[in-house]
Design a protein around this motif. Structure first.
Motif, PDB file in Angstrom:
ATOM      1  N   ARG A  38      93.643 -21.333  42.949  1.00 51.20           N
ATOM      2  CA  ARG A  38      93.399 -20.690  44.237  1.00 51.20           C
ATOM      3  C   ARG A  38      93.252 -21.793  45.278  1.00 51.20           C
ATOM      4  O   ARG A  38      92.362 -22.630  45.193  1.00 51.20           O
ATOM      5  CB  ARG A  38      92.153 -19.835  44.220  1.00 51.20           C
ATOM      6  CG  ARG A  38      91.816 -19.353  45.655  1.00 51.20           C
ATOM      7  CD  ARG A  38      90.918 -18.196  45.705  1.00 51.20           C
ATOM      8  NE  ARG A  38      91.691 -17.006  45.382  1.00 51.20           N
ATOM      9  CZ  ARG A  38      91.156 -15.802  45.329  1.00 51.20           C
ATOM     10  NH1 ARG A  38      89.883 -15.632  45.538  1.00 51.20           N
ATOM     11  NH2 ARG A  38      91.893 -14.757  45.046  1.00 51.20           N
TER      12      ARG A  38
ATOM     13  N   GLN B 147      92.993 -18.830  54.932  1.00 50.37           N
ATOM     14  CA  GLN B 147      94.115 -18.362  54.123  1.00 50.37           C
ATOM     15  C   GLN B 147      93.838 -18.688  52.663  1.00 50.37           C
ATOM     16  O   GLN B 147      93.418 -19.801  52.334  1.00 50.37           O
ATOM     17  CB  GLN B 147      95.399 -19.050  54.580  1.00 50.37           C
ATOM     18  CG  GLN B 147      96.639 -18.455  53.972  1.00 50.37           C
ATOM     19  CD  GLN B 147      97.863 -19.081  54.606  1.00 50.37           C
ATOM     20  OE1 GLN B 147      98.235 -20.192  54.270  1.00 50.37           O
ATOM     21  NE2 GLN B 147      98.475 -18.369  55.532  1.00 50.37           N
TER      22      GLN B 147
ATOM     23  N   GLY C 249      95.625 -18.604  48.860  1.00 52.35           N
ATOM     24  CA  GLY C 249      96.867 -18.484  48.106  1.00 52.35           C
ATOM     25  C   GLY C 249      96.576 -18.622  46.624  1.00 52.35           C
ATOM     26  O   GLY C 249      95.887 -19.548  46.205  1.00 52.35           O
TER      27      GLY C 249
ATOM     28  N   TYR D 243      98.136 -19.146  42.835  1.00 51.69           N
ATOM     29  CA  TYR D 243      99.325 -19.776  42.264  1.00 51.69           C
ATOM     30  C   TYR D 243      99.232 -19.824  40.740  1.00 51.69           C
ATOM     31  O   TYR D 243      98.145 -19.958  40.189  1.00 51.69           O
ATOM     32  CB  TYR D 243      99.471 -21.215  42.790  1.00 51.69           C
ATOM     33  CG  TYR D 243      99.747 -21.280  44.256  1.00 51.69           C
ATOM     34  CD1 TYR D 243     101.045 -21.358  44.732  1.00 51.69           C
ATOM     35  CD2 TYR D 243      98.707 -21.248  45.176  1.00 51.69           C
ATOM     36  CE1 TYR D 243     101.298 -21.406  46.097  1.00 51.69           C
ATOM     37  CE2 TYR D 243      98.956 -21.293  46.545  1.00 51.69           C
ATOM     38  CZ  TYR D 243     100.251 -21.372  46.992  1.00 51.69           C
ATOM     39  OH  TYR D 243     100.506 -21.408  48.332  1.00 51.69           O
TER      40      TYR D 243
ATOM     41  N   LYS E 273     103.588 -19.370  44.019  1.00 49.95           N
ATOM     42  CA  LYS E 273     102.662 -18.395  44.611  1.00 49.95           C
ATOM     43  C   LYS E 273     102.841 -17.027  43.957  1.00 49.95           C
ATOM     44  O   LYS E 273     103.948 -16.555  43.771  1.00 49.95           O
ATOM     45  CB  LYS E 273     102.910 -18.287  46.112  1.00 49.95           C
ATOM     46  CG  LYS E 273     101.974 -17.295  46.810  1.00 49.95           C
ATOM     47  CD  LYS E 273     102.144 -17.283  48.303  1.00 49.95           C
ATOM     48  CE  LYS E 273     103.429 -16.591  48.657  1.00 49.95           C
ATOM     49  NZ  LYS E 273     103.596 -16.385  50.082  1.00 49.95           N
TER      50      LYS E 273
ATOM     51  N   SER F 228      98.915 -14.017  48.343  1.00 54.31           N
ATOM     52  CA  SER F 228      98.214 -14.728  49.418  1.00 54.31           C
ATOM     53  C   SER F 228      97.668 -13.727  50.428  1.00 54.31           C
ATOM     54  O   SER F 228      98.131 -12.595  50.521  1.00 54.31           O
ATOM     55  CB  SER F 228      99.129 -15.734  50.114  1.00 54.31           C
ATOM     56  OG  SER F 228     100.134 -15.067  50.833  1.00 54.31           O
TER      57      SER F 228
ATOM     58  N   SER G 190      95.681 -13.813  54.547  1.00 48.94           N
ATOM     59  CA  SER G 190      95.119 -14.529  55.697  1.00 48.94           C
ATOM     60  C   SER G 190      94.076 -13.644  56.362  1.00 48.94           C
ATOM     61  O   SER G 190      94.174 -12.423  56.346  1.00 48.94           O
ATOM     62  CB  SER G 190      96.218 -14.852  56.717  1.00 48.94           C
ATOM     63  OG  SER G 190      97.154 -15.735  56.171  1.00 48.94           O
TER      64      SER G 190
ATOM     65  N   ASN H  98     102.730 -18.224  56.685  1.00 46.66           N
ATOM     66  CA  ASN H  98     102.388 -17.709  55.360  1.00 46.66           C
ATOM     67  C   ASN H  98     102.007 -18.858  54.440  1.00 46.66           C
ATOM     68  O   ASN H  98     102.398 -19.998  54.660  1.00 46.66           O
ATOM     69  CB  ASN H  98     103.575 -16.958  54.755  1.00 46.66           C
ATOM     70  CG  ASN H  98     103.844 -15.659  55.473  1.00 46.66           C
ATOM     71  OD1 ASN H  98     102.916 -14.976  55.890  1.00 46.66           O
ATOM     72  ND2 ASN H  98     105.105 -15.319  55.630  1.00 46.66           N
ATOM     73  N   ALA H  99     101.279 -18.527  53.387  1.00 46.76           N
ATOM     74  CA  ALA H  99     100.969 -19.540  52.373  1.00 46.76           C
ATOM     75  C   ALA H  99     102.283 -20.011  51.763  1.00 46.76           C
ATOM     76  O   ALA H  99     103.232 -19.242  51.623  1.00 46.76           O
ATOM     77  CB  ALA H  99     100.070 -18.944  51.298  1.00 46.76           C
TER      78      ALA H  99
ATOM     79  N   SER I 102     105.257 -20.910  49.385  1.00 46.79           N
ATOM     80  CA  SER I 102     105.755 -20.205  48.209  1.00 46.79           C
ATOM     81  C   SER I 102     105.579 -21.027  46.937  1.00 46.79           C
ATOM     82  O   SER I 102     105.545 -20.487  45.837  1.00 46.79           O
ATOM     83  CB  SER I 102     107.231 -19.845  48.390  1.00 46.79           C
ATOM     84  OG  SER I 102     107.997 -21.030  48.539  1.00 46.79           O
TER      85      SER I 102
END
Length: 193
Positions: A29, A68, A70, A72, A102, A105, A107, A129-130, A132
């Motif tokens: 994370r 934010q 994300g 993964y 990813k 995600s 925000s 965006n976070a 990819s």
């Protein structure tokens, strides 16, 4: 920016247990934030985000912080060097790479004035965006407690020497960092020494 993770990996020892080659699976994370640098400073605790612009109008939001998160899924690969013979406590060196994709995600905007909450979706649209995916290259130093053919615990430093994102797809660009890892080792196959 902070990255927390949990996972598992397998290590295979080679060349008289001098080197360890490992690979595994990791859930990470990544939490990034744009806002006040220090809660001790006297700087204003807000900034402006341009969330709409046309030929006639420009709209700004007064924002305290943009966060934010994300999530993964990654594959860490490492090489470790165990320079000393078998001892109950031993020092080792490591170098590795981790490939991360990813899976989710989100925000969130913290506004200076709560009446701006109705514009949350509009402001989030202008936030990147976070990423990819991302790749990290790291080095570290570890201290293993326990023999290699017995369960043990390791404490490691983790120092990224590079973080790579796809071109232009990062919310916050990291400049430096470090951290610690705590590992529990359980041998699946033991060799008689």
């Amino acid at each position: 920016m902070t990255i927390n993770y949990i996972g598992f990996r397998f290590e295979y020892r080679v060349i008289n247990n001098l080197f360890g080659l490992s690979g595994g699976l990791r859930y990470s994370r990544m939490v990034t934030s744009i806002g006040r640098d220090s809660y001790l400073s006297s700087d204003p605790d807000y900034f402006y985000v341009n969330y709409y612009q046309s030929e006639l109008n420009t709209e700004y939001a007064k924002v305290r912080e943009i966060n934010q998160k994300g999530d993964y899924l990654g594959i860490p690969l490492e090489v470790r060097l165990y320079p000393r013979k078998e001892h109950r406590i031993k020092l080792y060196y490591k170098a590795g790479v981790s490939f991360n994709l990813k899976v989710h995600s989100k925000s969130d905007i913290s506004f200076f004035n709560e009446s701006m909450e109705q514009y949350q979706a509009d402001v989030i649209k202008v936030v990147e965006n976070a990423s990819s995916n991302f790749t990290t290259f790291h080095i570290g130093l570890g201290l293993k407690i326990g023999k290699s053919n017995k369960p043990g615990i390791s404490i490691e430093t983790y120092t990224p020497i590079g973080v790579r994102f796809p071109k232009g797809s990062y919310f916050v660009k990291p400049l430096a960092g470090s951290g610690f890892q705590l590992l529990l080792s359980v041998p699946l196959k033991t060799k008689e020494q």
